[in-house]
Scaffold this motif. Structure first.
Motif, PDB file in Angstrom:
ATOM      1  N   THR A  64      -1.646  15.519  26.356  1.00 30.97           N
ATOM      2  CA  THR A  64      -0.618  15.972  25.421  1.00 30.97           C
ATOM      3  C   THR A  64       0.529  16.641  26.168  1.00 30.97           C
ATOM      4  N   ASN A 104       2.499  14.029  28.123  1.00 35.17           N
ATOM      5  CA  ASN A 104       3.377  13.279  27.211  1.00 35.17           C
ATOM      6  C   ASN A 104       4.621  14.090  26.851  1.00 35.17           C
ATOM      7  N   THR A 156       3.466  18.123  19.512  1.00 36.46           N
ATOM      8  CA  THR A 156       3.176  17.282  20.681  1.00 36.46           C
ATOM      9  C   THR A 156       2.101  16.272  20.298  1.00 36.46           C
ATOM     10  N   GLN A 157       2.064  15.177  21.024  1.00 37.16           N
ATOM     11  CA  GLN A 157       1.172  14.070  20.688  1.00 37.16           C
ATOM     12  C   GLN A 157       0.250  13.747  21.858  1.00 37.16           C
ATOM     13  N   SER A 158      -1.015  13.484  21.563  1.00 39.75           N
ATOM     14  CA  SER A 158      -1.957  13.091  22.613  1.00 39.75           C
ATOM     15  C   SER A 158      -1.922  11.584  22.852  1.00 39.75           C
ATOM     16  N   ASP A 159      -1.517  10.819  21.852  1.00 40.57           N
ATOM     17  CA  ASP A 159      -1.396   9.375  21.991  1.00 40.57           C
ATOM     18  C   ASP A 159      -0.009   9.035  22.545  1.00 40.57           C
ATOM     19  N   GLN A 195       2.420   7.380  20.026  1.00 45.74           N
ATOM     20  CA  GLN A 195       2.933   8.354  19.068  1.00 45.74           C
ATOM     21  C   GLN A 195       3.957   9.286  19.722  1.00 45.74           C
ATOM     22  N   ALA A 196       3.734   9.619  20.986  1.00 45.04           N
ATOM     23  CA  ALA A 196       4.675  10.479  21.709  1.00 45.04           C
ATOM     24  C   ALA A 196       6.034   9.797  21.834  1.00 45.04           C
ATOM     25  N   HIS A 241       7.722   9.935  18.397  1.00 45.54           N
ATOM     26  CA  HIS A 241       8.229  11.276  18.114  1.00 45.54           C
ATOM     27  C   HIS A 241       9.429  11.609  19.001  1.00 45.54           C
TER      28      HIS A 241
END
Length: 188
Positions: free
Chosen positions: A77, A80, A160-163, A166-167, A170
């Protein structure tokens, strides 16, 4: 002649109704909330804004800021978020000189991530103590990417995004909001 007068009266009343009826309906719609109010920003608007003047120097140039607080353990995360900040700065194109990406590091922040940040020319590393960061983010979690205006008021937050996919998505939202504020602002 009476038919002409009646036709004229009817025409005048129709004319008045055509112009006043939409105004009256619009006023009723606004007063009674008959529609869903929308916002154009994609991030979470922070109300009230967070004052980060105690983290930056007064001599710093007046720029819009993308802010991220580096955690104690920099996982996927965190990576990213740092990657997004770097890409966002590049994606601003000709507006790059009006904005900067800042990563705030604490005493307990991940040392490997701090050393990796030293080589990144698009990010400014800002060292701060935990007390100063807590004072700024007392109402909001530091887990996110933030937009701060030229007066150092943090106004928007993005999770924040772990994928990785998706990051990237965003990051587009953050870029969209940054472009809007840069377009509307004459400062910075």
């Amino acid at each position: 002649m009476t038919t002409t007068k009646k036709n004229n009266k009817g025409l005048i009343l129709t004319f008045i109704a055509v112009f006043t009826l939409p105004v009256i309906l619009a006023k009723l719609a606004l007063d009674n909330h008959w529609f869903t109010e929308a916002s154009t920003n994609k991030g979470e608007l922070l109300q009230p804004s967070l004052d980060m003047n105690n983290l930056v120097s007064e001599q710093d140039p007046k720029k819009w800021k993308l802010v991220y607080v580096l955690p104690a353990q920099c996982d996927v995360t965190c990576e990213n978020a740092i990657y997004s900040l770097t890409q966002l700065h590049s994606a601003l194109g000709k507006e790059q000189d009006r904005a900067e990406s800042i990563v705030i590091t604490l005493e307990d922040s991940d040392p490997k991530a701090i050393s990796a940040l030293a080589n990144n020319k698009h990010l400014r590393v800002l060292k701060a103590n935990q007390q100063s960061v807590n004072q700024v983010f007392q109402q909001v979690t530091t887990n996110g990417i933030f937009i701060a205006d030229t007066l150092n008021n943090i106004i928007l937050r993005y999770p924040t995004q772990s994928d990785t996919q998706q990051a990237v998505l965003h990051s587009r939202d953050i870029l969209s909001d940054m472009r809007k504020v840069l377009k509307l602002s004459r400062i910075g």
